[in-house]
Design an enzyme around this catalytic site. Structure first.
Site, PDB file in Angstrom:
ATOM      1  N   LYS A 205      -0.700  20.691 -53.147  1.00  0.00           N
ATOM      2  CA  LYS A 205       0.563  20.143 -52.618  1.00  0.00           C
ATOM      3  C   LYS A 205       1.250  19.245 -53.664  1.00  0.00           C
ATOM      4  CE  LYS A 205       3.667  18.428 -49.847  1.00  0.00           C
ATOM      5  NZ  LYS A 205       4.719  19.170 -49.200  1.00  0.00           N
ATOM      6  N   CYS A 259       9.879  13.930 -51.176  1.00  0.00           N
ATOM      7  CA  CYS A 259       8.732  14.725 -51.600  1.00  0.00           C
ATOM      8  C   CYS A 259       8.656  14.792 -53.116  1.00  0.00           C
ATOM      9  CB  CYS A 259       8.849  16.118 -51.025  1.00  0.00           C
ATOM     10  SG  CYS A 259       9.238  16.062 -49.274  1.00  0.00           S
TER      11      CYS A 259
HETATM   12  N1  SAJ Z   1      17.296  19.224 -57.699  1.00  0.00           N
HETATM   13  C1  SAJ Z   1      17.879  19.224 -58.955  1.00  0.00           C
HETATM   14  N2  SAJ Z   1      17.938  20.400 -59.650  1.00  0.00           N
HETATM   15  C2  SAJ Z   1      17.458  21.577 -59.133  1.00  0.00           C
HETATM   16  C3  SAJ Z   1      16.861  21.562 -57.850  1.00  0.00           C
HETATM   17  C4  SAJ Z   1      16.788  20.366 -57.145  1.00  0.00           C
HETATM   18  O1  SAJ Z   1      18.330  18.202 -59.477  1.00  0.00           O
HETATM   19  O2  SAJ Z   1      17.562  22.595 -59.817  1.00  0.00           O
HETATM   20  C5  SAJ Z   1      17.207  17.939 -56.939  1.00  0.00           C
HETATM   21  C6  SAJ Z   1      17.957  17.955 -55.600  1.00  0.00           C
HETATM   22  O3  SAJ Z   1      19.305  17.664 -55.762  1.00  0.00           O
HETATM   23  C7  SAJ Z   1      17.200  16.866 -54.840  1.00  0.00           C
HETATM   24  C8  SAJ Z   1      15.760  17.006 -55.348  1.00  0.00           C
HETATM   25  O4  SAJ Z   1      15.862  17.729 -56.562  1.00  0.00           O
HETATM   26  O5  SAJ Z   1      17.690  15.581 -55.154  1.00  0.00           O
HETATM   27  C9  SAJ Z   1      14.785  17.688 -54.400  1.00  0.00           C
HETATM   28  O6  SAJ Z   1      15.385  18.760 -53.720  1.00  0.00           O
HETATM   29  P1  SAJ Z   1      14.634  20.147 -53.378  1.00  0.00           P
HETATM   30  O7  SAJ Z   1      15.551  21.011 -52.607  1.00  0.00           O
HETATM   31  O8  SAJ Z   1      14.104  20.747 -54.614  1.00  0.00           O
HETATM   32  O9  SAJ Z   1      13.354  19.719 -52.503  1.00  0.00           O
HETATM   33  P2  SAJ Z   1      13.069  18.923 -51.120  1.00  0.00           P
HETATM   34  O10 SAJ Z   1      12.653  17.533 -51.484  1.00  0.00           O
HETATM   35  O11 SAJ Z   1      14.142  19.073 -50.108  1.00  0.00           O
HETATM   36  O12 SAJ Z   1      11.760  19.758 -50.554  1.00  0.00           O
HETATM   37  C10 SAJ Z   1      10.608  19.905 -51.364  1.00  0.00           C
HETATM   38  C11 SAJ Z   1      10.162  21.358 -51.414  1.00  0.00           C
HETATM   39  N3  SAJ Z   1       9.206  21.545 -52.518  1.00  0.00           N
HETATM   40  C12 SAJ Z   1       9.390  22.467 -53.473  1.00  0.00           C
HETATM   41  O13 SAJ Z   1      10.357  23.192 -53.531  1.00  0.00           O
HETATM   42  C13 SAJ Z   1       8.287  22.567 -54.506  1.00  0.00           C
HETATM   43  C14 SAJ Z   1       9.535  21.794 -50.103  1.00  0.00           C
HETATM   44  O14 SAJ Z   1       8.995  23.098 -50.194  1.00  0.00           O
HETATM   45  C15 SAJ Z   1       8.417  20.821 -49.725  1.00  0.00           C
HETATM   46  O15 SAJ Z   1       7.878  21.146 -48.457  1.00  0.00           O
HETATM   47  C16 SAJ Z   1       8.992  19.427 -49.629  1.00  0.00           C
HETATM   48  O16 SAJ Z   1       9.554  19.086 -50.907  1.00  0.00           O
HETATM   49  C17 SAJ Z   1       7.851  18.486 -49.262  1.00  0.00           C
HETATM   50  O17 SAJ Z   1       7.754  18.076 -48.076  1.00  0.00           O
HETATM   51  O18 SAJ Z   1       7.007  18.222 -50.103  1.00  0.00           O
END
Ligand code: SAJ
Length: 404
Positions: A205, A259
């Protein structure tokens, strides 16, 4: 396992509530426990306290059919699911006190053949620690109960689908615990169930989210380099990604949410010497938000020098990622606060189309803010902003690639 078992979930938040309701809708009796009495009352009325598509109907159905009941006390069951938060302390050390408290609540109720599962994101070794805690209080249960770790990995906004369809990693403290836990999840998960040990499942995780954090840090670092080198980072990444084995993520104004910006610290805190890259990625992503705030400030100064007047600024987006209403741990919100700190009597328009009002920021509709501002700062790539006709009469600072 069969449907006659009784399940007790501890923690009825973003993961605990949907999981409880899903299990109950499979005809399994579920008792949900939460320390918040208001949450318990809301759920027992068949309502919900969080925003998540489809969840309300599923909870309502489970409550009305009598399969799901919430309480402020843990009820005796055959399977216990720990789904409480694991925040970090001021020094970025994980705080497992909620997991510990939940385990202590369950210990007096445990009986032979019970299954005890932790789903909360946890530092490596937590499940073994809870096993030791259980046996220190109930030595007679040694080798007679099953203990496992199984992290959730759902994306907020798509929880009901992903809970059923995502693959799961299941790690017991021994082989028979792994098997027993896999049998439990097979009752309501359609995704593949991958069996391992508890430590690997815990690390898995943390690895998933640390991996994404490191990849985003790479994109953010590129954006700083490109800013100096006068190269459009979005075009660059698009071109580099044409390589069949390259897949660079997108830079942004930082990394937020509960996360990805949190879990890597669980690794760094326990393995500081070994996790140089993971720690540096956290720093890089945090620094990016600071850099964005500085960039807005310096652009304002340049404007003042050039035109002899203070520019009005539109801050476009406050949520932690596009098209959601969640502002918690949001880098855009941090930047907006910095802009306020740097302002004198400047006119600043704050825009967040996914919420109606905010205690700190007076919100302006996006088109109005765009039309009135001299400097437009895009922080979050919300769909609404893509409909704007970007004109050349303003200074545009695009930190999320919306005008690319
Ligand atoms: N972000 C970027 N660039 C990107 C992708 C995302 O800057 O190319 C930023 C987003 O704007 C945001 C942050 O990253 O601020 C996180 O966003 P996200 O959509 O990547 O993830 P979360 O936090 O909504 O959800 C994540 C997910 N983990 C992964 O994709 C590895 C989800 O599957 C998990 O269940 C969740 O964390 C968790 O509970 O751990």
């Amino acid at each position: 396992m069969n449907n006659s078992i009784v399940v007790s979930t501890i923690g009825l938040g973003y993961i605990g509530l949907p999981t409880s309701a899903l299990i109950a809708n499979h005809g399994i009796r579920v008792f949900g426990m939460d320390i918040n009495e208001e949450v318990v009352n809301i759920i027992n009325r068949g309502d919900i306290h969080i925003v998540e598509p489809e969840l309300k109907d599923i909870v309502k159905n489970a409550v009305e059919k009598g399969f799901f009941k919430a309480s402020t006390k843990v009820k005796e069951a055959d399977c216990y699911l720990i789904v409480v938060p694991t925040p970090f302390k001021g020094n970025h050390e994980p705080d497992i006190s909620f997991v510990e408290a939940a385990t202590l609540n369950v210990i007096p109720l445990l009986k032979e053949n019970d299954l005890f599962i932790i789903e909360s994101t946890s530092p490596v070794g937590t499940t073994e620690k809870m096993r030791d805690l259980i046996f220190s209080k109930r030595p007679e249960l040694k080798d007679k109960i099953f203990i496992a770790y199984c992290p959730e990995r759902v994306l907020p906004g798509n929880v009901m689908y992903e809970l059923v369809n995502n693959d799961r990693v299941i790690g017991g403290v021994d082989e028979k615990s792994t098997q027993k836990a896999a049998g439990f999840y097979s009752m309501f998960v359609k995704g593949e169930l991958h069996k391992t040990n508890a430590r690997t499942a815990e690390m898995c995780k943390l690895t998933e989210n640390a991996s994404r954090d490191v990849q985003i840090a790479f994109a953010n670092e590129l954006s700083l380099i490109c800013d100096k080198a006068c190269i459009n980072v979005w075009e660059l990444i698009n071109l580099a990604n044409k390589h069949p084995r390259v897949n660079i993520l997108q830079p942004g104004c930082g990394v937020g949410g509960h996360c990805i910006a949190v879990d890597p610290y669980f690794i760094v805190s326990d393995y500081p010497r070994e996790s140089q890259l993971i720690g540096k990625a956290r720093e890089t992503n945090n620094y990016k938000s600071f850099w964005v705030a500085e960039k807005i400030h310096s652009t304002k100064m340049e404007y003042q020098l050039k035109y002899g007047k203070t520019p009005s600024i539109a801050i476009m987006g406050l949520a932690f990622k596009p098209n959601i209403d969640d502002l918690r741990e949001s880098p855009a919100k941090y930047i907006a606060q910095k802009v306020i700190q740097n302002a004198n009597d400047d006119i600043i328009y704050f825009v967040e189309p996914n919420i109606k009002e905010h205690q700190i920021f007076k919100l302006t509709p996006y088109q109005e803010a765009y039309d009135k501002a001299d400097i437009v700062v895009f922080l979050v790539a919300h769909n609404e902003f893509k409909t704007l006709e970007v004109k050349g009469d303003k200074v545009i600072l695009d930190f999320c690639g919306i005008t690319k």
